[in-house]
Design a protein around this motif. Structure first.
Motif, PDB file in Angstrom:
ATOM      1  N   UNK A   1     -65.481  18.116  14.278  1.00  0.00           N
ATOM      2  CA  UNK A   1     -66.104  19.386  14.799  1.00  0.00           C
ATOM      3  C   UNK A   1     -67.331  19.115  15.606  1.00  0.00           C
ATOM      4  N   UNK A   2     -68.077  18.093  15.057  1.00  0.00           N
ATOM      5  CA  UNK A   2     -69.409  17.615  15.828  1.00  0.00           C
ATOM      6  C   UNK A   2     -69.072  17.246  17.146  1.00  0.00           C
ATOM      7  N   UNK A   3     -68.163  16.537  17.460  1.00  0.00           N
ATOM      8  CA  UNK A   3     -67.415  15.803  18.511  1.00  0.00           C
ATOM      9  C   UNK A   3     -66.966  16.775  19.432  1.00  0.00           C
ATOM     10  N   UNK A   4     -66.615  17.953  19.305  1.00  0.00           N
ATOM     11  CA  UNK A   4     -66.111  19.191  20.022  1.00  0.00           C
ATOM     12  C   UNK A   4     -67.490  19.678  20.543  1.00  0.00           C
ATOM     13  N   UNK A   5     -68.258  19.772  19.612  1.00  0.00           N
ATOM     14  CA  UNK A   5     -69.619  20.679  20.042  1.00  0.00           C
ATOM     15  C   UNK A   5     -70.279  19.694  20.924  1.00  0.00           C
ATOM     16  N   UNK A   6     -70.350  18.401  20.845  1.00  0.00           N
ATOM     17  CA  UNK A   6     -71.207  17.611  21.791  1.00  0.00           C
ATOM     18  C   UNK A   6     -70.545  17.563  23.128  1.00  0.00           C
ATOM     19  N   UNK A   7     -69.084  17.476  23.065  1.00  0.00           N
ATOM     20  CA  UNK A   7     -68.531  17.581  24.457  1.00  0.00           C
ATOM     21  C   UNK A   7     -68.688  18.976  25.064  1.00  0.00           C
TER      22      UNK A   7
ATOM     23  N   UNK B   1     -73.282  19.469  24.782  1.00  0.00           N
ATOM     24  CA  UNK B   1     -74.314  18.421  24.756  1.00  0.00           C
ATOM     25  C   UNK B   1     -74.810  17.709  23.366  1.00  0.00           C
ATOM     26  N   UNK B   2     -75.425  16.894  23.260  1.00  0.00           N
ATOM     27  CA  UNK B   2     -76.226  16.335  22.139  1.00  0.00           C
ATOM     28  C   UNK B   2     -77.363  16.937  21.736  1.00  0.00           C
ATOM     29  N   UNK B   3     -78.362  17.389  22.771  1.00  0.00           N
ATOM     30  CA  UNK B   3     -79.297  18.110  22.357  1.00  0.00           C
ATOM     31  C   UNK B   3     -78.969  19.365  21.549  1.00  0.00           C
ATOM     32  N   UNK B   4     -78.202  20.144  22.268  1.00  0.00           N
ATOM     33  CA  UNK B   4     -78.000  21.523  21.387  1.00  0.00           C
ATOM     34  C   UNK B   4     -77.339  21.283  20.108  1.00  0.00           C
TER      35      UNK B   4
ATOM     36  N   UNK C   1     -76.646  24.664   0.110  1.00  0.00           N
ATOM     37  CA  UNK C   1     -76.923  23.482   0.296  1.00  0.00           C
ATOM     38  C   UNK C   1     -75.796  22.521   0.589  1.00  0.00           C
ATOM     39  N   UNK C   2     -74.658  22.816  -0.010  1.00  0.00           N
ATOM     40  CA  UNK C   2     -73.508  22.070  -0.002  1.00  0.00           C
ATOM     41  C   UNK C   2     -72.908  22.048   1.349  1.00  0.00           C
ATOM     42  N   UNK C   3     -72.328  23.153   1.737  1.00  0.00           N
ATOM     43  CA  UNK C   3     -71.755  23.488   2.916  1.00  0.00           C
ATOM     44  C   UNK C   3     -72.618  23.465   4.099  1.00  0.00           C
ATOM     45  N   UNK C   4     -73.657  24.329   4.260  1.00  0.00           N
ATOM     46  CA  UNK C   4     -74.408  24.553   5.399  1.00  0.00           C
ATOM     47  C   UNK C   4     -75.170  23.618   5.505  1.00  0.00           C
ATOM     48  N   UNK C   5     -75.973  23.088   4.656  1.00  0.00           N
ATOM     49  CA  UNK C   5     -76.930  21.656   4.778  1.00  0.00           C
ATOM     50  C   UNK C   5     -75.911  20.644   5.360  1.00  0.00           C
ATOM     51  N   UNK C   6     -74.981  20.566   4.607  1.00  0.00           N
ATOM     52  CA  UNK C   6     -74.214  19.366   4.800  1.00  0.00           C
ATOM     53  C   UNK C   6     -73.814  19.051   6.342  1.00  0.00           C
ATOM     54  N   UNK C   7     -73.249  20.492   6.710  1.00  0.00           N
ATOM     55  CA  UNK C   7     -72.502  20.675   8.112  1.00  0.00           C
ATOM     56  C   UNK C   7     -73.935  20.390   9.152  1.00  0.00           C
ATOM     57  N   UNK C   8     -75.058  20.919   8.939  1.00  0.00           N
ATOM     58  CA  UNK C   8     -76.247  20.848   9.777  1.00  0.00           C
ATOM     59  C   UNK C   8     -76.765  19.285   9.931  1.00  0.00           C
ATOM     60  N   UNK C   9     -76.756  18.526   8.670  1.00  0.00           N
ATOM     61  CA  UNK C   9     -77.208  17.147   8.792  1.00  0.00           C
ATOM     62  C   UNK C   9     -75.845  16.353   9.563  1.00  0.00           C
ATOM     63  N   UNK C  10     -74.849  16.729   9.429  1.00  0.00           N
ATOM     64  CA  UNK C  10     -73.700  16.115  10.212  1.00  0.00           C
ATOM     65  C   UNK C  10     -73.928  16.503  11.753  1.00  0.00           C
ATOM     66  N   UNK C  11     -74.063  17.377  12.141  1.00  0.00           N
ATOM     67  CA  UNK C  11     -74.328  17.580  13.461  1.00  0.00           C
ATOM     68  C   UNK C  11     -75.609  16.812  14.066  1.00  0.00           C
ATOM     69  N   UNK C  12     -76.709  17.072  13.291  1.00  0.00           N
ATOM     70  CA  UNK C  12     -77.771  16.508  13.793  1.00  0.00           C
ATOM     71  C   UNK C  12     -77.681  14.821  13.828  1.00  0.00           C
TER      72      UNK C  12
ATOM     73  N   UNK D   1     -74.562  14.056  29.504  1.00  0.00           N
ATOM     74  CA  UNK D   1     -74.030  14.376  28.210  1.00  0.00           C
ATOM     75  C   UNK D   1     -73.274  15.410  28.038  1.00  0.00           C
ATOM     76  N   UNK D   2     -72.932  16.328  29.096  1.00  0.00           N
ATOM     77  CA  UNK D   2     -71.981  17.312  28.886  1.00  0.00           C
ATOM     78  C   UNK D   2     -70.870  17.355  29.918  1.00  0.00           C
ATOM     79  N   UNK D   3     -69.985  16.366  29.876  1.00  0.00           N
ATOM     80  CA  UNK D   3     -68.846  16.328  30.659  1.00  0.00           C
ATOM     81  C   UNK D   3     -67.920  17.495  30.565  1.00  0.00           C
ATOM     82  N   UNK D   4     -67.268  17.853  31.598  1.00  0.00           N
ATOM     83  CA  UNK D   4     -66.245  18.881  31.555  1.00  0.00           C
ATOM     84  C   UNK D   4     -65.202  17.950  30.785  1.00  0.00           C
TER      85      UNK D   4
END
Length: 490
Positions: A76-82, A85-88, A117-128, A208-211
């Motif tokens: 999920x993070x990889x899709x978000x980065x593609x 971009x990484x900064x977002x 704390x489990x799902x939301x914080x865990x997902x946020x930590x994963x993205x960052x 960082x934001x390739x098509x």
């Protein structure tokens, strides 16, 4: 004219110099804030049990969900980065982490903590975390290995500082106010993300934001379909969607490698099994010490000891494993580290005295350093680099499943028996069996390969699917790094 063009090209390539080192510093802080954070959850274990009248199994679901999402959210993070971009991705992750912990301070049941704390914080930590490590690939080319090694020290810093800070705040103002403060601290991930500005090519297009290739393919297909009949449109569109879906699954979840590459198959199964017991000491060590009469402050210090030793041992382990003497043998070093980690748990069973627990933490930390330094290096040895990203995506998802269910099942066993020793028995069982399975299986795989070579029977897909460590050529500056790389840390 030529001087001006050269200056423009230099300005367009900030890799390995200038602002890149600020980005590296931000990456160190990110890893301390995200990967180091779950290490402090054991400090709150007893208080949360008393607050919500929850069992060991119910309470352990909270850190289990956090760690599982942190490790398994890579695709999920990889899709978000593609896409953005990484900064977002880093800043969104910081926002989610902060909101998750602030919301946790108002929870009225343990099940609400699972979500906040489990799902939301865990997902946020994963993205960052994962986006923060990915951006290093854009800012560093020549010094990429060094940059990743330096960034990984943030994990050890987090392991050292989070438990001490947690215990201090817990004593001073209780767990609710502590979680509220944690929310503010985790928002600093947004500051780290702001530092990670997009790298620009000479043409001015962001690196960082390739098509996405899939989007371009769909647009091309749409243009071609516009000239056909309406009935053909529907069929072709459905076929295109199925093809795109299969391509995306193959790109991010390499099931074909799992079926065909024996080395990857063995390693993935072994590590997935290992994760059933790997996280147990981190969650239950502090409650176990408190249960046996150790003062709360000293119990929290145990986790900090593990993190402090990791700061020094992990880089040394990485350097040692990179020596040519261990070429082709890193898988056995990894198995040895897992075996040592499993055997060390018996120290806790012998005695729960503070001095004995300190000895346990020292040995456990040395073993953990080996596991952390070698896990993904071995995976790179087993899988070709052009498929590494997709292989790692499936690898992290599978290990996140066992990270999720391991602690609650062990907590249920402790609830039924009222004996914390089963935590360490379980951990030892999974770790030792995984170490033996990986080591012996790879030994058998190599013997089989040697026998086939001796009899001159060609292997199927010989060049493609085998455990073979080859020195990789350094990536040239003209080559851009993969758009997304799943990274986890152990």
């Amino acid at each position: 004219m030529s001087r001006g063009g050269a200056a423009a090209r230099e300005a367009a390539k900030p890799q390995d110099r200038g602002w890149a080192w600020m980005v590296l510093l931000a990456a160190v802080l990110l890893q301390a804030l995200t990967l180091g954070f779950p290490s402090c959850i054991g400090v709150f274990f007893t208080d949360l049990q008393h607050e919500f009248q929850a069992s060991n199994s119910e309470t352990s679901w909270f850190p289990s969900i956090m760690v599982a999402v942190l490790h398994g959210g890579g695709p999920l993070c990889s899709i978000l980065v593609k896409r953005f971009g990484c900064r977002f991705a880093v800043m969104l992750g910081g926002l989610l982490s902060g909101v998750g912990m602030v919301s946790s301070s108002f929870c009225q049941s343990i099940s609400q903590l699972y979500l906040t704390a489990g799902l939301i914080t865990g997902l946020g930590s994963c993205f960052s975390f994962q986006a923060g490590v990915t951006v290093l690939g854009y800012y560093f080319v020549r010094w990429r290995t060094l940059a990743n090694a330096i960034a990984s020290t943030g994990v050890s810093l987090g392991f050292t500082l989070w438990p001490l800070l947690s215990q201090y705040l817990l004593d001073e103002m209780g767990w609710r106010n502590t979680f509220l403060i944690f929310g503010g601290i985790l928002l600093n991930c947004c500051v780290c993300g702001a530092i990670m500005r997009p790298v620009q090519l000479a043409s001015g297009s962001p690196l960082q934001s390739p098509q996405p290739a899939e989007e371009q393919h769909r647009r091309a297909e749409g243009a071609q379909l516009s000239n056909g009949a309406s009935s053909s449109h529907v069929e072709l569109q459905q076929q295109t969607r199925r093809t795109a879906c299969c391509q995306m699954l193959q790109k991010y979840l390499a099931f074909d490698i799992l079926c065909q590459n024996k080395g990857y198959q063995i390693y993935t199964i072994g590590v997935t099994w290992m994760m059933m017991g790997f996280a147990l000491p981190h969650i239950y060590l502090v409650p176990y010490a408190i249960h046996n009469g150790v003062e709360e402050r000293r119990a929290a210090l145990l986790i900090s000891v593990i993190g402090f030793i990791n700061i020094f041992i992990r880089p040394l382990t990485g350097l040692l494993s990179g020596h040519r003497v261990f070429t082709g043998r890193r898988i056995y070093l990894f198995s040895l580290a897992v075996l040592l980690c499993g055997l060390s748990n018996f120290i806790c069973v012998i005695s729960a005295e503070f001095s004995v627990l300190i000895l346990y933490c020292v040995i456990l930390s040395i073993a953990m350093s080996g596991i952390g330094a070698l896990t993904f290096q071995v995976l790179m040895d087993v899988v070709e680099m052009d498929r590494f990203s997709s292989a790692l995506g499936l690898f992290t998802i599978l290990e996140s499943i066992t990270l999720l269910i391991g602690p609650p099942l062990t907590g249920l066993l402790v609830d039924l028996t009222s004996d914390f020793h089963y935590v360490f028995y379980n951990s030892s069982f999974f770790l030792i069996s995984a170490a033996l399975f990986i080591g012996l299986s790879f030994c058998a795989l190599e013997k089989k390969k040697k026998l086939k070579e001796a009899s001159k029977v060609p292997l199927d897909n010989h060049s493609r699917y085998q455990y073979n460590e080859m020195p990789t050529e350094p990536q040239s500056e003209s080559q851009s790094p993969p758009a997304v790389v799943y990274i986890t840390s152990i």
